[in-house]
Design a protein around this motif. Structure first.
Motif, mmCIF file in Angstrom:
data_model
loop_
_atom_site.group_PDB
_atom_site.id
_atom_site.type_symbol
_atom_site.label_atom_id
_atom_site.label_comp_id
_atom_site.label_asym_id
_atom_site.label_seq_id
_atom_site.Cartn_x
_atom_site.Cartn_y
_atom_site.Cartn_z
ATOM 1 N N GLY A 152 -4.603 2.152 -2.818
ATOM 2 C CA GLY A 152 -5.212 2.930 -3.108
ATOM 3 C C GLY A 152 -5.293 4.482 -1.930
ATOM 4 N N MET A 153 -5.147 3.793 -0.443
ATOM 5 C CA MET A 153 -5.050 4.718 0.743
ATOM 6 C C MET A 153 -3.655 5.336 0.611
ATOM 7 N N LEU A 154 -2.272 4.447 0.317
ATOM 8 C CA LEU A 154 -0.659 4.947 0.105
ATOM 9 C C LEU A 154 -1.122 5.312 -0.894
ATOM 10 N N LYS A 155 -1.540 5.787 -2.001
ATOM 11 C CA LYS A 155 -1.840 6.927 -2.872
ATOM 12 C C LYS A 155 -1.925 7.835 -2.936
ATOM 13 N N GLN A 156 -3.357 8.003 -2.131
ATOM 14 C CA GLN A 156 -4.064 9.329 -1.605
ATOM 15 C C GLN A 156 -3.509 9.840 -0.849
ATOM 16 N N ILE A 157 -2.121 9.069 0.440
ATOM 17 C CA ILE A 157 -1.696 9.962 1.538
ATOM 18 C C ILE A 157 -0.127 10.564 0.157
ATOM 19 N N ALA A 158 0.065 9.827 -0.491
ATOM 20 C CA ALA A 158 1.090 10.433 -2.170
ATOM 21 C C ALA A 158 0.592 11.982 -1.954
ATOM 22 N N GLU A 159 -1.050 11.764 -2.616
ATOM 23 C CA GLU A 159 -1.425 12.623 -3.645
ATOM 24 C C GLU A 159 -1.583 13.997 -2.643
ATOM 25 N N HIS A 160 -1.867 13.787 -1.445
ATOM 26 C CA HIS A 160 -2.322 14.967 -0.367
ATOM 27 C C HIS A 160 -1.241 15.649 0.121
ATOM 28 N N TYR A 161 -0.408 15.068 0.042
ATOM 29 C CA TYR A 161 1.268 15.245 0.330
ATOM 30 C C TYR A 161 2.331 15.976 -0.967
ATOM 31 N N ALA A 162 1.182 15.519 -2.273
ATOM 32 C CA ALA A 162 2.219 15.504 -3.886
ATOM 33 C C ALA A 162 3.983 15.120 -3.339
ATOM 34 N N ALA A 163 3.656 14.078 -2.861
ATOM 35 C CA ALA A 163 4.678 12.947 -2.276
ATOM 36 C C ALA A 163 4.748 12.036 -3.743
ATOM 37 N N ASP A 164 6.560 11.461 -3.799
ATOM 38 C CA ASP A 164 6.616 10.279 -4.587
ATOM 39 C C ASP A 164 7.066 9.118 -3.180
ATOM 40 N N LEU A 165 6.502 8.153 -3.500
ATOM 41 C CA LEU A 165 6.534 7.207 -2.569
ATOM 42 C C LEU A 165 7.537 6.423 -2.480
ATOM 43 N N ALA A 166 8.622 6.437 -3.613
ATOM 44 C CA ALA A 166 9.842 5.292 -4.020
ATOM 45 C C ALA A 166 10.183 5.367 -2.541
ATOM 46 N N GLY A 167 10.835 4.690 -1.990
ATOM 47 C CA GLY A 167 11.745 4.474 -0.828
ATOM 48 C C GLY A 167 10.738 4.454 0.576
ATOM 49 N N VAL A 168 9.527 5.502 -0.063
ATOM 50 C CA VAL A 168 8.704 6.078 1.806
ATOM 51 C C VAL A 168 8.552 4.969 2.502
ATOM 52 N N TRP A 169 8.837 5.055 3.305
ATOM 53 C CA TRP A 169 8.901 3.850 4.597
ATOM 54 C C TRP A 169 7.126 3.174 4.969
ATOM 55 N N PHE A 170 6.927 2.132 5.003
ATOM 56 C CA PHE A 170 5.637 2.223 5.116
ATOM 57 C C PHE A 170 5.832 0.895 6.197
ATOM 58 N N VAL A 171 5.268 0.841 8.271
ATOM 59 C CA VAL A 171 5.724 0.546 8.572
ATOM 60 C C VAL A 171 3.948 -0.285 9.323
ATOM 61 N N GLY A 172 4.040 -1.484 8.846
ATOM 62 C CA GLY A 172 2.366 -2.290 9.053
ATOM 63 C C GLY A 172 3.020 -3.627 10.006
ATOM 64 N N ASP A 173 1.932 -4.324 10.332
ATOM 65 C CA ASP A 173 1.950 -5.915 10.949
ATOM 66 C C ASP A 173 1.563 -7.151 10.025
ATOM 67 N N SER A 174 0.950 -7.128 9.002
ATOM 68 C CA SER A 174 0.400 -8.163 8.394
ATOM 69 C C SER A 174 0.665 -8.202 6.312
ATOM 70 N N SER A 175 0.503 -8.737 6.558
ATOM 71 C CA SER A 175 0.960 -9.099 5.225
ATOM 72 C C SER A 175 0.547 -8.057 4.203
ATOM 73 N N GLY A 176 -0.861 -7.469 4.138
ATOM 74 C CA GLY A 176 -1.431 -6.739 3.474
ATOM 75 C C GLY A 176 -0.736 -5.481 3.555
ATOM 76 N N ASP A 177 -0.574 -4.931 4.625
ATOM 77 C CA ASP A 177 0.284 -4.097 4.732
ATOM 78 C C ASP A 177 1.984 -3.783 3.713
ATOM 79 N N LEU A 178 2.557 -4.842 4.224
ATOM 80 C CA LEU A 178 3.870 -5.155 3.131
ATOM 81 C C LEU A 178 3.375 -5.259 2.178
ATOM 82 N N GLU A 179 2.461 -5.703 1.380
ATOM 83 C CA GLU A 179 1.744 -5.711 -0.059
ATOM 84 C C GLU A 179 1.307 -4.492 -0.550
ATOM 85 N N ALA A 180 0.638 -3.820 0.004
ATOM 86 C CA ALA A 180 0.452 -2.208 -0.642
ATOM 87 C C ALA A 180 1.829 -1.722 -0.114
#
Length: 179
Positions: free
Chosen positions: A106-134
């Motif tokens: 949901g938060m990633l979709k919120q960011i995509a909506e805010h920037y009118a961005a396509d998330l395909a291929g955008v790097w999401f940097v995290g430290d947990s499996s939840g981050d990777l799954e999102a």
């Protein structure tokens, strides 16, 4: 917007704690992280943040404290000539059934909506499996850093296609060398 980077907060930008980051005094940047965000920003990257903050639901700190941490983050990056983009947080606990708490995207979709961005291929940097799954749920490129819970996450095995870096500074080095 082709140069969007999304970061988890605790364990990526600042030191994490199993006891939660409950005050501004406990919010301590990971070495090199502030400079990394500033370098990316100066190079034209938009750096957004998506962070689970169940400590709000648990009553460990209030929204004013969370906002003070984020104002401090913005100030530190600004002092190095950069800026932090949109910061979104999930205030819910793990059992609240929301769609924003990672591993939900949901938060990633919120960011995509805010920037009118396509998330395909955008790097999401995290430290947990939840981050990777999102990240995977919205076709972002999952990136694991070894800071925070990263070593523990690495030991559990990573989803196919996940890229691994020592820390946020190493991520920034890589992205800036690609340009």
């Amino acid at each position: 917007m082709n140069k969007l980077l999304i970061l988890d907060r605790d364990g990526v930008i600042n030191q994490d704690s199993d006891a939660y980051i409950k005050s501004l005094a406990e919010w301590i940047p990971v070495p090199g992280a502030i400079a990394a965000i500033a370098r990316l920003s100066r190079a034209g990257w938009t750096v957004a943040v998506a962070t689970n903050q169940s400590g709000l639901a648990r009553g460990y700190y209030d929204l004013a404290t969370l906002e003070a941490m984020h104002a401090h983050l913005r100030q530190l990056v600004a002092e190095q000539g950069g800026e932090v983009g949109l910061i979104v947080h999930c205030p819910h606990g793990p059992d609240d059934g929301c769609d924003c708490r990672k591993p939900h995207p949901g938060m990633l979709k919120q960011i995509a909506e805010h920037y009118a961005a396509d998330l395909a291929g955008v790097w999401f940097v995290g430290d947990s499996s939840g981050d990777l799954e999102a990240a995977l749920a919205v076709d972002c490129q999952p990136i694991l850093v070894k800071t925070g819970k990263g070593e523990r996450t690495l030991a559990q095995g990573l989803p196919a296609g996940t890229l691994l870096f020592d820390d946020l500074a190493a991520v920034a080095d890589h992205l800036l060398q690609q340009e």
